[in-house]
Structures are given as C-alpha cells and as structure tokens.
Design an enzyme around this catalytic site. Structure first.
Site, PDB file in Angstrom:
ATOM      1  CB  CYS A 144      -0.894  -0.031   1.230  1.00 44.85           C
ATOM      2  SG  CYS A 144      -1.919   1.442   1.470  1.00 44.85           S
ATOM      3  CB  SER A 203      -0.340   3.673   4.110  1.00 41.04           C
ATOM      4  OG  SER A 203      -1.556   4.271   3.730  1.00 41.04           O
ATOM      5  CG  HIS A 246       2.757   8.066   2.713  1.00 38.55           C
ATOM      6  ND1 HIS A 246       3.153   8.885   1.686  1.00 38.55           N
ATOM      7  CD2 HIS A 246       1.426   7.865   2.526  1.00 38.55           C
ATOM      8  CE1 HIS A 246       2.139   9.159   0.909  1.00 38.55           C
ATOM      9  NE2 HIS A 246       1.068   8.552   1.389  1.00 38.55           N
ATOM     10  CG  HIS A 305      -1.056  -1.316   6.346  1.00 39.74           C
ATOM     11  ND1 HIS A 305      -0.013  -0.814   5.599  1.00 39.74           N
ATOM     12  CD2 HIS A 305      -2.177  -0.822   5.794  1.00 39.74           C
ATOM     13  CE1 HIS A 305      -0.489  -0.031   4.652  1.00 39.74           C
ATOM     14  NE2 HIS A 305      -1.808  -0.032   4.736  1.00 39.74           N
ATOM     15  CB  CYS A 356      -5.427  -1.407   3.832  1.00 35.97           C
ATOM     16  SG  CYS A 356      -4.903   0.334   3.868  1.00 35.97           S
TER      17      CYS A 356
END
Length: 366
Positions: free
Chosen positions: A38, A40, A43, A59, A165
């Site tokens: 992902c 995320s 990041h 995650h 997610c």
C-alpha cells in the site's frame, strides 16, 4: 520466520530471520498467505512519516490462524482471516457510538504489549517495531484479536487481503463517511488502489456520474473498468473547471485519495453548494489545507476526513466479500502484479515513482 525489515528510510528492505513471540492473552498468531503493498507503507519507507526502527512495515494482509492465546473468542485455529490496522476495544465512547475506526487513535496502548513485556517481534536482543498494530511484510503476524475478521474459506487470499486496507478505505469512505446517495455525482482524485476502490464503491452506491481525476492516462483508463463515467487529466485541462462543466456546477461528493494540500483543496473546490469533500489520502504532518472561510457559511460546503473508511470491519468485510462474489466489487482488476517478500522494495519504489500501470501489488506466500 522470514520478514522484510526496514532499517533506514529509502534503503532496500532486508529479508531477515525474526523471532515472533507466542500468543499472550487476547493475542492471535496468524500464518500470512497474501499481503498488499500500500502507498501508506511507502510514506513511512521514504521518510515522510516517522517510524520506529528497525521495523517491519506492511498492514494489508490475509492468512490462517495458527495459535490463539487465552481469552480469545473472535477466532480459532484454522480460521481464514483478514487483518486491519484499526482495532477496536468495544467499550470506549467511539466504539459505543458506532465509530470503531477512531478507537485505535485514542486507545493505542490497548493493542500493543507494554514496555515491560517481552516484545512480539525481535532479532536477537533487538526489539523490532510493530507497524500499525500488524507488521505484515512477514510470514506471520502476532496481533490483538480485535484486528482480525474471520472470513469464508473459499475466498481467495490474494483478493481478500486487499479488503483489509485499500478497499475498505475507498469503499467505506463512500458508504459510511460520505454516505453517497443514488443518483448523485462524485469526483475521485487519485486513481491508485484506494481511489479505484472509491470509484467502485460509488458505482455500487448508484452514483449517476463518477469522474476520475488523475495525471496518468493509464490509471484513468483503468478507472473506467471500476465504474468511472468520465475522466479528467489535470495536466491537460483545469480539473476544477472541467468537473464543474461536466456536472453543471460541481459534484455532490468528492474524494481526495492522494494525500496532498493541492488535491485536498481541489476536492473542496469541485463541490456544488452543500457538497461534501472527504479527504482519504495521508497528508504529511505540518501541512495545512486552505479553503475560503466565507464559503463554508454561504454555500454550506463541507470538508471532512475519513480513517479506514469509517469501518465496522467485522460487519463490512463479509459484505464486501459477498459483493465480490456477486461480481460487483472488482478485486481481480485491482491486482497488477504478484510478488514474493524479496520484491517488496521494488514494489514500493513503483508506487513512489507513480507508475501508471500499478494498482495493487500483492505478496503471495506459500
């Protein structure tokens, strides 16, 4: 177990042997079968957000329960499960008022081991950080039972993991956070995995016009397969004016799926009066959004955030699986590549480079 360990920002993840503890009270050990990569994760890998190092990122995962600790009632060994980064306690103000997705932001300590307990993850005597209550770039995870939802065993794991997610964030923001109405108009800014899920969710919700906005023509073309009726490339036209022209004054709902100041403000300015802009993307700490204050009064436009699609995941996940089985939720089309643990660094670099052909890259484990 083998895991992809981050030891420094932007450095290649190292595949290492990591010791994972035995389940304690309310803890569950899961053997992972599929893990989504992902944005995320990127990041934190690229240093935009701080992370406890060394750490195992990841995650978005699905697997099979191997062991459970005492007091666990939600799952049992052999269950197929999807994980989520937003566990719930079930007793706080947010849980009791139906806003479970916020619980983990105020009750973080409930879902982790205390500093005096043996860490869940370690390499020798070195503690390894557990990322977002999960750390899924690994063969196993050890988590609180309220991060898991049991699912039908006939659901393919590589599709199931996406629900944990990207899909719940996009679809849930449409269904729960914004509550898109049939016949309404929608704009989605950013057509990565989350944006495509939001487009798909808007189509399921019955939106009459769904406008996909992205700088990549490849992603815009993909968006039409998920339900977009129109596409806008901001590198070629003024996106705000284009959306207003297509909808004769602006959309009822907009969704920002990038995580940037410019796109969040764009989402607001695409609205018609009484429209709702929902910011889903992860905007970096310290970055503020600017909108005309007077418009909030005279037009009743609204801007809001949504964490993990404002989910009630133990209700939502089975429903999303049913939508997939009915052919309405296009999980198959989300997967752009299947890789092993050793391919995660390259997968995150693909996302960082914003490659137009990438939707969701999935790690598949035996």
């Amino acid at each position: 177990m083998k895991a992809a360990v981050m030891r420094a920002p932007k450095a290649p993840l190292s595949i290492e042997d990591v010791t994972i503890s035995k389940p304690g009270p309310r803890e569950v050990l899961v053997r992972l079968k599929a893990i989504g990569v992902c944005h995320s994760d990127v990041h934190f890998w690229d240093g935009a957000f701080p992370a406890e190092l060394p750490v195992i990122l990841g995650h978005e995962s699905a697997g099979v329960v191997e062991q459970v600790g005492s007091m666990v009632t939600a799952v049992k060994p052999g269950d197929h499960v999807i994980s989520i980064l937003s566990p719930f306690c079930g007793t706080c103000e947010y849980c009791l008022t139906g806003h479970m997705s916020v619980c983990h932001t105020v009750n973080r300590e409930l879902f982790q081991r205390s500093v005096t307990e043996h860490p869940r993850l370690s390499i020798g005597k070195e503690k390894v950080g557990q990322f977002l209550n999960l750390s899924s770039f690994a063969e196993q995870i050890l988590v609180h039972e309220n991060t898991l939802c049991a699912i039908d065993k006939d659901m393919p794991m590589d599709r199931a993991c996406l629900i944990g997610c990207g899909v719940i964030t996009g679809v849930g923001s449409v269904f729960h956070s914004a509550q898109v109405e049939p016949g309404s108009t929608v704009a989605v800014i950013g057509c990565g995995g989350v944006g495509l899920a939001a487009i798909n969710g808007a189509a399921i919700a019955g939106a009459s016009r769904i406008i996909a906005v992205d700088l990549s023509d490849q992603k815009l073309q993909l968006a039409t397969r998920f339900g977009a009726t129109d596409v806008v490339n901001p590198s070629k036209v003024n996106a705000i004016e284009a959306v207003k022209e297509l909808t004769k004054g602006g959309v009822h709902y907009s969704f920002e799926c990038v995580g940037a100041k410019q796109t969040a403000e764009m989402a607001y300015h695409m609205l018609r009066p009484r429209g709702v802009a929902t910011v889903i993307g992860m905007i970096q700490p310290g970055v503020n959004i600017e909108i005309p204050g007077i418009e909030l009064l005279v037009t009743e436009k609204r801007i809001q955030g949504a964490v993990m699609g404002s989910n009630r995941f133990r209700v939502d996940f089975p429903r999303l699986i049913d939508l997939y089985k009915q052919g309405k939720l296009h999980l198959d089309d989300l997967i752009s590549d299947r890789i092993g643990l050793e391919g995660i660094t390259g997968a995150m670099q693909n996302l960082l480079d914003n490659k137009g052909s990438v939707a969701r890259q999935v790690v598949v484990l035996n």
